[in-house]
Design a protein around this motif. Structure first.
Motif, PDB file in Angstrom:
ATOM      1  N   GLY A   1       3.570 -21.265 -74.246  1.00 29.47           N
ATOM      2  CA  GLY A   1       4.345 -20.724 -73.146  1.00 29.47           C
ATOM      3  C   GLY A   1       4.333 -19.205 -73.107  1.00 29.47           C
ATOM      4  N   MET A   2       4.546 -18.568 -74.259  1.00 29.68           N
ATOM      5  CA  MET A   2       4.583 -17.108 -74.279  1.00 29.68           C
ATOM      6  C   MET A   2       3.202 -16.507 -74.041  1.00 29.68           C
ATOM      7  SD  MET A   2       7.696 -16.386 -74.439  1.00 29.68           S
ATOM      8  CE  MET A   2       7.417 -14.608 -74.482  1.00 29.68           C
ATOM      9  N   SER A   3       2.148 -17.220 -74.413  1.00 29.14           N
ATOM     10  CA  SER A   3       0.803 -16.736 -74.098  1.00 29.14           C
ATOM     11  C   SER A   3       0.601 -16.675 -72.593  1.00 29.14           C
ATOM     12  CB  SER A   3      -0.250 -17.645 -74.730  1.00 29.14           C
ATOM     13  OG  SER A   3      -0.166 -17.614 -76.148  1.00 29.14           O
ATOM     14  N   LEU A   4       1.056 -17.714 -71.885  1.00 31.77           N
ATOM     15  CA  LEU A   4       0.962 -17.708 -70.426  1.00 31.77           C
ATOM     16  C   LEU A   4       1.781 -16.573 -69.826  1.00 31.77           C
ATOM     17  CD1 LEU A   4       1.242 -21.544 -69.644  1.00 31.77           C
ATOM     18  CD2 LEU A   4      -0.818 -20.126 -69.623  1.00 31.77           C
ATOM     19  N   VAL A   5       2.975 -16.352 -70.387  1.00 33.27           N
ATOM     20  CA  VAL A   5       3.856 -15.299 -69.880  1.00 33.27           C
ATOM     21  C   VAL A   5       3.212 -13.926 -70.059  1.00 33.27           C
ATOM     22  CG1 VAL A   5       6.053 -14.106 -70.287  1.00 33.27           C
ATOM     23  CG2 VAL A   5       6.000 -16.596 -70.154  1.00 33.27           C
TER      24      VAL A   5
ATOM     25  N   GLN B   1       9.405 -30.365 -70.572  1.00 29.75           N
ATOM     26  CA  GLN B   1      10.673 -29.818 -70.112  1.00 29.75           C
ATOM     27  C   GLN B   1      11.002 -28.517 -70.840  1.00 29.75           C
ATOM     28  OE1 GLN B   1      13.035 -33.306 -70.965  1.00 29.75           O
ATOM     29  NE2 GLN B   1      13.218 -33.842 -68.803  1.00 29.75           N
ATOM     30  N   THR B   2      10.737 -28.484 -72.136  1.00 36.69           N
ATOM     31  CA  THR B   2      10.988 -27.271 -72.909  1.00 36.69           C
ATOM     32  C   THR B   2      10.087 -26.136 -72.442  1.00 36.69           C
ATOM     33  OG1 THR B   2      11.550 -28.653 -74.823  1.00 36.69           O
ATOM     34  CG2 THR B   2      11.145 -26.322 -75.236  1.00 36.69           C
ATOM     35  N   LEU B   3       8.825 -26.440 -72.172  1.00 40.47           N
ATOM     36  CA  LEU B   3       7.896 -25.428 -71.682  1.00 40.47           C
ATOM     37  C   LEU B   3       8.347 -24.873 -70.332  1.00 40.47           C
ATOM     38  CD1 LEU B   3       5.197 -23.908 -71.947  1.00 40.47           C
ATOM     39  CD2 LEU B   3       4.087 -25.868 -70.850  1.00 40.47           C
ATOM     40  N   ILE B   4       8.827 -25.744 -69.464  1.00 36.06           N
ATOM     41  CA  ILE B   4       9.308 -25.311 -68.151  1.00 36.06           C
ATOM     42  C   ILE B   4      10.485 -24.352 -68.313  1.00 36.06           C
ATOM     43  CG2 ILE B   4      10.464 -26.100 -66.055  1.00 36.06           C
ATOM     44  CD1 ILE B   4       8.742 -28.641 -66.223  1.00 36.06           C
ATOM     45  N   HIS B   5      11.442 -24.730 -69.179  1.00 34.69           N
ATOM     46  CA  HIS B   5      12.588 -23.855 -69.421  1.00 34.69           C
ATOM     47  C   HIS B   5      12.132 -22.509 -69.991  1.00 34.69           C
ATOM     48  CE1 HIS B   5      15.862 -26.372 -68.317  1.00 34.69           C
ATOM     49  NE2 HIS B   5      15.669 -27.280 -69.248  1.00 34.69           N
ATOM     50  N   LEU B   6      11.216 -22.547 -70.944  1.00 30.31           N
ATOM     51  CA  LEU B   6      10.758 -21.315 -71.594  1.00 30.31           C
ATOM     52  C   LEU B   6      10.090 -20.382 -70.590  1.00 30.31           C
ATOM     53  CD1 LEU B   6      10.450 -19.850 -74.357  1.00 30.31           C
ATOM     54  CD2 LEU B   6       8.211 -20.946 -74.539  1.00 30.31           C
ATOM     55  N   LEU B   7       9.247 -20.940 -69.729  1.00 27.04           N
ATOM     56  CA  LEU B   7       8.581 -20.125 -68.716  1.00 27.04           C
ATOM     57  C   LEU B   7       9.585 -19.516 -67.754  1.00 27.04           C
ATOM     58  CD1 LEU B   7       5.471 -22.348 -67.855  1.00 27.04           C
ATOM     59  CD2 LEU B   7       5.498 -20.232 -69.201  1.00 27.04           C
ATOM     60  N   LYS B   8      10.532 -20.325 -67.308  1.00 27.13           N
ATOM     61  CA  LYS B   8      11.482 -19.823 -66.313  1.00 27.13           C
ATOM     62  C   LYS B   8      12.396 -18.767 -66.895  1.00 27.13           C
ATOM     63  CE  LYS B   8      12.252 -19.380 -62.335  1.00 27.13           C
ATOM     64  NZ  LYS B   8      12.096 -17.999 -62.750  1.00 27.13           N
TER      65      LYS B   8
ATOM     66  N   VAL C   1       7.005 -12.213 -79.660  1.00 26.59           N
ATOM     67  CA  VAL C   1       6.769 -13.600 -80.061  1.00 26.59           C
ATOM     68  C   VAL C   1       6.870 -13.742 -81.583  1.00 26.59           C
ATOM     69  CG1 VAL C   1       5.095 -15.481 -80.070  1.00 26.59           C
ATOM     70  CG2 VAL C   1       5.351 -14.068 -78.029  1.00 26.59           C
ATOM     71  N   HIS C   2       6.318 -12.779 -82.311  1.00 23.18           N
ATOM     72  CA  HIS C   2       6.414 -12.814 -83.774  1.00 23.18           C
ATOM     73  C   HIS C   2       7.870 -12.810 -84.226  1.00 23.18           C
ATOM     74  CE1 HIS C   2       5.442 -12.173 -87.963  1.00 23.18           C
ATOM     75  NE2 HIS C   2       6.163 -11.070 -87.973  1.00 23.18           N
ATOM     76  N   CYS C   3       8.697 -11.997 -83.589  1.00 21.36           N
ATOM     77  CA  CYS C   3      10.115 -11.964 -83.951  1.00 21.36           C
ATOM     78  C   CYS C   3      10.822 -13.261 -83.566  1.00 21.36           C
ATOM     79  CB  CYS C   3      10.790 -10.764 -83.285  1.00 21.36           C
ATOM     80  SG  CYS C   3      10.330  -9.171 -84.002  1.00 21.36           S
ATOM     81  N   MET C   4      10.395 -13.904 -82.491  1.00 16.70           N
ATOM     82  CA  MET C   4      10.935 -15.223 -82.156  1.00 16.70           C
ATOM     83  C   MET C   4      10.612 -16.228 -83.259  1.00 16.70           C
ATOM     84  SD  MET C   4      10.057 -15.618 -78.087  1.00 16.70           S
ATOM     85  CE  MET C   4      10.804 -14.559 -76.844  1.00 16.70           C
ATOM     86  N   VAL C   5       9.380 -16.175 -83.770  1.00 10.89           N
ATOM     87  CA  VAL C   5       8.982 -17.076 -84.854  1.00 10.89           C
ATOM     88  C   VAL C   5       9.789 -16.775 -86.115  1.00 10.89           C
ATOM     89  CG1 VAL C   5       7.071 -17.766 -86.346  1.00 10.89           C
ATOM     90  CG2 VAL C   5       6.669 -17.386 -83.911  1.00 10.89           C
ATOM     91  N   ILE C   6      10.019 -15.502 -86.404  1.00 10.79           N
ATOM     92  CA  ILE C   6      10.854 -15.133 -87.549  1.00 10.79           C
ATOM     93  C   ILE C   6      12.244 -15.741 -87.408  1.00 10.79           C
ATOM     94  CG2 ILE C   6      12.055 -13.202 -88.657  1.00 10.79           C
ATOM     95  CD1 ILE C   6       9.619 -11.498 -88.181  1.00 10.79           C
TER      96      ILE C   6
ATOM     97  N   GLY D   1      13.729 -14.077 -72.501  1.00  4.75           N
ATOM     98  CA  GLY D   1      14.009 -15.405 -73.015  1.00  4.75           C
ATOM     99  C   GLY D   1      14.362 -15.499 -74.480  1.00  4.75           C
ATOM    100  N   VAL D   2      14.633 -14.368 -75.156  1.00  2.00           N
ATOM    101  CA  VAL D   2      14.912 -14.404 -76.588  1.00  2.00           C
ATOM    102  C   VAL D   2      16.143 -15.246 -76.890  1.00  2.00           C
ATOM    103  CG1 VAL D   2      15.450 -13.006 -78.611  1.00  2.00           C
ATOM    104  CG2 VAL D   2      13.824 -12.161 -76.912  1.00  2.00           C
TER     105      VAL D   2
END
Length: 517
Positions: free
Chosen positions: A337-341, A50-57, A91-96, A313-314
């Motif tokens: 998810g972000m790799s797919l995006v 469910q989280t992956l679906i939300h992240l992709l959308k 993505v790196h800034c999301m991880v930060i 999606g940030v």
């Protein structure tokens, strides 16, 4: 449902010192939040899927359709590598951001903190006395309690902080900065997300208008599209008002678990439309050797702004993690998810540019054949954007609504909640109706806000959060460079929007699929 508030009530207790005041502020600023937060584990939180679906959308929006033109503005070689670099940095800034929020929640013994609270608490608890003091000053109604003033310094309002006194004139000079530090993240999140929602309104109405108005010229055979210049029979504002009640009903759904069902439908329709787009652009691709590997630096500025705007999606990263059953698994979901995006972005942008070359339009749907099969792409993508509206709306709603509800009695809480949601949806609709060329205005706001949220603030947050714990020089230099790059992206995005706004009104724009003159 997790209710997240970024604002606070005053604590009636008086701090004995500035450090105590900082602690008191941290406690009081989450008083509303603590009343509404329930751990995800106790509330049957989101699963990994469910989280992956939300992240992709959340990351697949209207900006995706403009990536072929972005590649044209950068060049066939420079474009894909630049988009990959921007994606990795984002993505790196999301991880930060996730690491800082986790560290602060452990330091303050809280269940979790959101984006705005992370910024506020990092300032309040950092070892730098100036930053810590200025964070406390954000509580301006209680800045100068009489018990904190030194008798020897009559006529000056002051605070006691380790035998140091801060004069009132210094406070007046820094007051704008204090409000900036305290409320910038909340303001940027609200502006960015409601801006996306306004763009979605125009996008859905524009596509609905095209499908209705082009019925008599749509053929069964899918030949390459010819440029159509049609006079609309019905004003586009009518289509916006038609969509409005359905979106109001949609945003009444507050639970992300329920919204995940609609996210699944949105992903299915978006996947279907993407499949048809890829099926067409991969056929009979012309020789790409005629395309420039590198475009001019002026058009590259336009690419940079568009690329920053595309990562939408940030603002949903922390809310999604906070509502997972097992938040510790979110890092895996984020990377996957972000790799797919990013792969989707690069493939669509590159193949679309290779297929249409110099004839690449602002939206790839403009290049698709005008037949029933590819008209369905607009329908499916519009359905996906319709459900994505609720996800983008979730962030500003969870910032604003808890503050409003805290001011009314419990019997009026539900009415206030639904009223605010209705008002915000109407605001996005009115913005789409009243502001001409809304997509460019939102591109301006989105580029500035998205650059700040995605690239400028997270490195700064890491510096003030982990600096007292002996950060190495490489990390410090890296954070500074990313923030500078984000600032440049902010400037480039502004340039892009201003440049497009200076063009004639019938000039193709990044988020429009219009064919009407």
């Amino acid at each position: 449902m997790l209710k997240i508030s970024l604002l606070a009530r005053d604590n009636t207790s008086k701090p004995k010192s500035l450090d105590d005041g900082s602690k008191s502020l941290s406690e009081s600023s989450s008083s509303i939040t603590s009343e509404r937060i329930h751990p995800a584990e106790e509330a049957n939180g989101l699963s990994m899927m469910q989280t992956l679906i939300h992240l992709l959308k959340c990351n697949i929006g209207t900006g995706l359709l403009g990536l072929p033109l972005a590649m044209k503005n950068a060049g066939l070689l420079v474009g894909p590598f630049s988009l990959l670099a921007i994606g990795i940095l984002t993505v790196h800034c999301m991880v930060i951001l996730l690491n800082c929020a986790h560290h602060l929640s452990q330091r303050l013994q809280k269940t979790f903190v959101n984006y705005g609270e992370a910024m506020m608490y990092s300032l309040e608890t950092c070892p730098n006395a100036w930053l810590r003091t200025h964070s406390v000053w954000g509580r301006w109604p209680r800045l100068f309690p009489k018990s904190q003033c030194h008798g020897k310094q009559k006529g000056n309002n002051c605070l006691k902080n380790k035998n140091k006194c801060i004069k009132n004139n210094s406070f007046l000079l820094c007051l704008p900065l204090l409000f900036f530090l305290r409320y910038t993240v909340s303001f940027l999140l609200i502006t960015t997300q409601l801006g996306f929602c306004s763009v979605y309104f125009m996008f859905m109405a524009d596509n609905l208008q095209q499908m209705v108005e082009e019925v008599h010229v749509t053929s069964k055979t899918c030949e390459p599209r010819k440029i159509l210049v049609l006079t609309p029979n019905v004003d586009i504002r009518f289509y916006m008002l038609t969509i409005l009640p359905f979106l109001i009903l949609l945003v009444f759904i507050q639970n992300l678990r329920v919204l995940s069902i609609f996210s699944t439908l949105a992903n299915i329709t978006t996947l279907g439309s993407m499949a048809l787009i890829f099926q067409y652009i991969m056929q009979e691709i012309p020789d790409p050797r005629n395309l420039p590997l590198m475009a001019s630096w002026k058009t590259f500025l336009l690419f940079f702004g568009t690329a920053i705007f595309t990562f939408e999606g940030v603002g949903m990263v922390l809310p999604l993690k906070n509502q997972m059953k097992h938040p510790q698994q979110f890092s895996f979901v984020l990377y996957w998810g972000m790799s797919l995006v990013i792969v989707l972005y690069i493939c669509l942008g590159t193949l679309g540019y290779m297929k249409f070359g110099s004839n690449t339009q602002a939206s790839i749907t403009l290049n698709l054949p005008n037949c029933w099969l590819y008209q369905s792409v607009k329908l499916m993508y519009s359905i996906g954007i319709f459900f994505t509206y609720a996800l983008q709306f979730h962030v500003p709603a969870e910032i604003i609504i808890p503050v409003i509800i805290s001011q009314v009695s419990e019997s009026w809480a539900l009415f206030a909640d639904l009223s605010v949601r209705t008002a915000l949806v109407c605001l996005t609709c009115v913005s789409a109706i009243l502001i001409p060329r809304l997509d460019l205005v939102i591109s301006l706001v989105g580029s500035v806000s998205s650059s700040a949220l995605a690239l400028i603030i997270p490195p700064f947050l890491e510096l003030i959060t982990f600096y007292p714990e002996d950060m190495n020089c490489i990390t410090i230099v890296k954070d500074i460079m990313i923030s500078i790059l984000g600032l440049l992206g902010c400037v480039f995005g502004t340039y892009q929007a201003l440049y497009e706004l200076t063009q004639p009104i019938n000039h193709s724009v990044a988020n429009s699929t219009g064919v009407y003159a």
